[in-house]
Design an enzyme around this catalytic site. Structure first.
Site, PDB file in Angstrom:
ATOM      1  NE  ARG A 671      38.498  41.202  39.626  1.00  0.00           N
ATOM      2  CZ  ARG A 671      38.427  41.388  40.941  1.00  0.00           C
ATOM      3  NH1 ARG A 671      39.406  42.007  41.594  1.00  0.00           N
ATOM      4  NH2 ARG A 671      37.398  40.961  41.619  1.00  0.00           N
ATOM      5  CB  VAL A 672      38.882  34.569  37.368  1.00  0.00           C
ATOM      6  CG1 VAL A 672      40.258  34.357  36.779  1.00  0.00           C
ATOM      7  CG2 VAL A 672      38.943  34.638  38.883  1.00  0.00           C
ATOM      8  CG  ASP A 673      35.523  38.912  39.777  1.00  0.00           C
ATOM      9  OD1 ASP A 673      36.082  39.513  38.831  1.00  0.00           O
ATOM     10  OD2 ASP A 673      35.572  39.303  40.954  1.00  0.00           O
ATOM     11  CG  ASP A 674      30.520  38.003  36.044  1.00  0.00           C
ATOM     12  OD1 ASP A 674      31.202  37.496  35.130  1.00  0.00           O
ATOM     13  OD2 ASP A 674      29.569  37.436  36.584  1.00  0.00           O
TER      14      ASP A 674
END
Ligand code: WTA
Length: 803
Positions: A671-674
């Site tokens: 994942r590159v988000d929170d």
């Protein structure tokens, strides 16, 4: 009469070591894992919020995405002539592996139409191979995969019997799926029963936020019922006596079976009851059940009468359950009194009671709580009861007729809601509709697992997650498959339980998560080798990137090197597989999800949203729609548009990072988000933070993901206490308990790091990049900290790391 899909489709501390030529070698590139509001009860997905203009002109800045955990690019040399000598059945293959005629002088192929650029890059696999220092490929079933074996080639036997038996065949189908999606998917859809065929327009879509509201529709106007296609159609085709479900209880020896006919009868009885108590088409039904047969039964009963099921994983706490009840306002909650997980009893009904009480405080009443008596876990007499609201399943359901009229629904009528974590504290109600989802889950299931009617299929996922929806329930049953539903824990009574079940039911397709593979690796090989596992044919992986050493262990030990592994990349939102090997077609690379499924156009974009070609790293997006795509977030179409379609206008943004190697293989990097992916479960950092700050002694919290040997990622929480409160182990436990209570045990932080202050910019934004480096002890990679409001905070945090 019904034409079913299945009939027409086909008639009828050790883990980092691997065994290389009988020597145990440490895998150098494997650091354990990686080398590197709508208040209406009636759910109508067309009731979208329109107020999106303001947000559209101000799309989410890319900088809000955190840097991805990079997986080094996979570099290998490959000898194309290997294919010529070992793959004589696929004469087309060698030519596919070399630059095509018409290629540019340097061997770079001429580009096809813009739409097919990435197909073109695949056909050149592996382009520019250069010199070949060594052969680094092996053939399925012929040898164990070692660290040097970068390519696992399907054996001739496997390919010959497969639905798709060569890259050429795949490419031909893929090409059509991109050039003529309407025709391609109509052909698959036609294999189902439709009471009325869809209209002239097979699909309509707008994935470009700049052109207006996001909209996806497939087979609109087509009238069908997914429960009919799962059950009645298979029975009509003569498979009524085939086992639909083998149920295996928590205790070995406790089991049950249901044929397709018996499953239909059970579904009909419950469907009749639901109708009788007033559940109508479009109403939400909340299901909070463990992996009993009653869970898929309840899902199918809802689908039969057009109700919208919302299954909540039975590991969620009462607070989380209440949040979901308040959001979707179900007419009824279906649960059971308790469940035995391993040696522990979990009192589910108590959790439901607390959740309903909380919902009532929020003006959401639940009239009925239908409770299944799970005798092996808890007796009726010991179950707390609310007279007038609670009903025992066993007291009422058997009295109903075992036939039930169907509610015929439009392809675009909602089928289910499933809540998933996002970047805010509020879970998102992902909404899937009927027709496209049906066609997509069935087709992906058949091809990615190379499913045949003689297979016995086991997916270890719980129906509380999307995998249990698409690949325990709908996908397999639509194909007329025999499915295992397992109530227990994979390491109970011992770590050999999975393989005992495989042998007991002669499981041929086994689909699980890397976290389970890694946890079983730790227990030692003897738990695997004492079982035969010879029924296994295809293995599958989902939920997170599978690290190469786990891949090899799964392949070499569990599958005896003869079973391909379908590493399927997909999401709750996508409904079904997006990037996945087709086991008979593509050579596999351990750890890569390989290539897109039919109809899927993945693109890798840079920070500015520009498509990147060839070998690259970037953000994984998808161009154009596919039938299984989610249609909205329940009651919040604006959030749907901003979360998924605004960051990179023109595309669906997955939230994942990926690498694409020179051969076109896709490698997911996380994942590159929170969002943190713990044991394949998505958990929003904001959810954990909001649980922590609800603790009276917690002033502030910041949560990041860190690599975890078994779980893939672990939850690491920096906590600032209220002024004057001393640090203590008891407080640490109490903070963890708060998260368990508010979200569920699976979201409990692995580490609480005391933080007198948090690294913030002058505008008050927490610099998670720095926290991530501190958490993973990469102190030489802290980067520039001079922009912090108080750079001294960093040193203080480092000094408290082990306190
Ligand atoms: C991750 C589960 C790498 C990814 C089906 C995605 C994977 C998230 C894979 C979705 C895979 C799932 N390789 N990563 N094969 N499969 N993921 O919604 O980060 O629970 O975005 O759906 O899991 O999780 P979800």
């Amino acid at each position: 009469m019904a034409s079913t899909y299945c009939n027409s489709a086909s008639p009828s501390s050790r883990n980092i070591y691997y065994n290389h030529k009988n020597r145990w070698k440490r895998n150098p590139c494997d650091r354990y894992g990686y080398s590197s509001s709508n208040n209406n009860n009636n759910i109508n997905c067309n009731k979208y919020s329109k107020s999106v203009r303001a947000r559209r002109s101000n799309p989410a800045p890319i900088s809000k995405f955190t840097t991805c955990y990079c997986w080094p690019l996979f570099k290998h040399d490959f000898n194309p002539s290997f294919f010529t000598s070992h793959f004589p059945t696929n004469p087309q293959l060698p030519s596919l592996l070399l630059p095509r005629s018409g290629a540019g002088g340097d061997g770079v192929p001429a580009m096809a139409s813009d739409k097919l650029r990435h197909v073109d890059s695949m056909t050149t696999l592996p382009s520019r191979a250069g010199k070949i220092p060594k052969l680094n490929a092996l053939i399925l079933g012929e040898a164990l995969a070692s660290e040097e074996d970068h390519l696992i080639i399907p054996s001739q036997d496997f390919s010959e019997q497969a639905h798709v038996s060569s890259p050429a065949e795949y490419l031909e189908m893929y090409r059509r799926s991109i050039e003529d999606p309407a025709g391609f998917w109509s052909d698959f859809a036609s294999q189902f029963y439709w009471k009325e065929k869809w209209g002239q327009t097979v699909y309509s879509e707008n994935l470009d936020i700049r052109k207006g509201s996001i909209n996806i529709e497939w087979f609109k106007g087509g009238i069908t019922n997914i429960c009919y296609n799962c059950l009645d159609a298979n029975i009509a085709a003569g498979h009524g006596e085939k086992i639909a479900i083998y149920w295996e209880g928590n205790e070995p020896g406790v089991d049950a079976t249901l044929t397709y006919k018996q499953l239909l009868q059970r579904v009909c009885q419950l469907a009749n009851y639901l109708r009788d108590v007033g559940v109508k088409k479009g109403d939400a039904v909340l299901i909070y059940l463990p992996m009993l047969m009653e869970l898929p039964i309840a899902m199918l009963a809802c689908a039969r009468i057009g109700a919208v099921h919302s299954v909540v994983f039975a590991g969620f706490s009462s607070e989380s359950l209440a949040q979901r009840i308040i959001d979707c306002k179900p007419k009824i909650v279906i649960t059971c009194n308790a469940v035995q997980r391993g040696s522990k009893t979990i009192y589910l009904k108590d959790i439901v009671d607390a959740a309903i009480a909380e919902s009532v405080r929020n003006e959401t009443a639940v009239d009925i709580c239908l409770t299944y008596e799970n005798v092996s876990a808890l007796k009726k007499e010991s179950t707390k009861w609310v007279e007038g609201r609670d009903t025992w399943w066993q007291d009422v359901i058997p009295k109903y007729s075992d036939t039930c009229d169907l509610e015929w629904v439009d392809a675009e009528d909602p089928l289910f809601l499933l809540y998933t974590s996002g970047s805010t504290g509020k879970p998102k109600g992902v909404l899937h509709t009927t027709g496209g989802y049906m066609v997509y889950t069935a087709t992906t299931f058949k091809f990615a697992f190379d499913y045949k009617p003689s297979d016995v299929y086991w997916c270890t996922a719980d129906c509380g997650w999307i995998t249990g929806h698409s690949y325990v329930t709908y996908g397999p049953l639509l194909n007329g498959a025999t499915v295992i539903v397992f109530e227990g824990a994979p390491n109970y009574p011992d770590p050999g339980r999975c393989w005992e079940i495989v042998d007991k039911y002669k499981v041929s397709i086994f689909y699980t998560a890397p976290t389970l593979v890694r946890s079983l690796m730790r227990e030692g090989n003897e738990h695997v080798t004492r079982y035969s596992r010879k029924s296994l044919r295809v293995l599958g992986s989902v939920g997170e990137p599978i690290n190469p050493s786990a891949w090899r262990w799964f392949f070499n030990l569990v599958g005896d090197s003869r079973c391909p592994i379908s590493d399927t990349w997909w999401q709750t939102e996508t409904g079904g597989f997006m990037i996945t090997p087709l086991p008979g077609a593509w050579p596999q690379k351990p750890g890569s999800a390989t290539f897109p499924f039919f109809g899927i156009q993945p693109v890798v974009v840079d920070e500015k949203g520009k498509e990147i070609e060839g070998e690259c790293s970037g953000y994984l997006c998808v161009k154009s729609s596919w039938p299984g795509a989610f249609r909205t977030l329940y009651g919040d179409h604006e959030r749907y548009e901003t979360t998924y379609f605004s960051a990179f206008p023109g595309y669906y943004f997955s939230g994942d990072g990926c690498n694409r190697d020179k051969d076109g293989y896709i490698w997911l990097t996380g994942r590159v988000d929170d969002v943190i992916n713990v044991s394949g479960h998505r958990i929003g950092t904001a959810e954990v933070e909001s649980a922590l700050v609800s603790h009276p002694q917690c002033a502030e919290a910041a949560v990041v993901g860190v690599e975890h040997e078994v779980k893939g990622q672990g939850i690491y929480a920096f906590v600032t206490l209220v002024e004057g409160v001393p640090y203590s182990d008891d407080l640490r436990k109490s903070l963890i308990m708060t998260v368990r209570k508010q979200i569920g045990a699976f979201a409990a932080p692995d580490k609480i790091h005391w933080a007198p202050g948090l690294p913030k910019t002058r505008s008050g934004k927490i610099m998670r990049r720095i926290l991530r480096k501190i958490a993973s002890k990469q102190l030489d990679e802290l980067g520039d900290i001079s922009t912090l409001a108080d750079p001294g905070v960093v040193e203080e945090l480092i000094s408290l790391a082990d306190s």
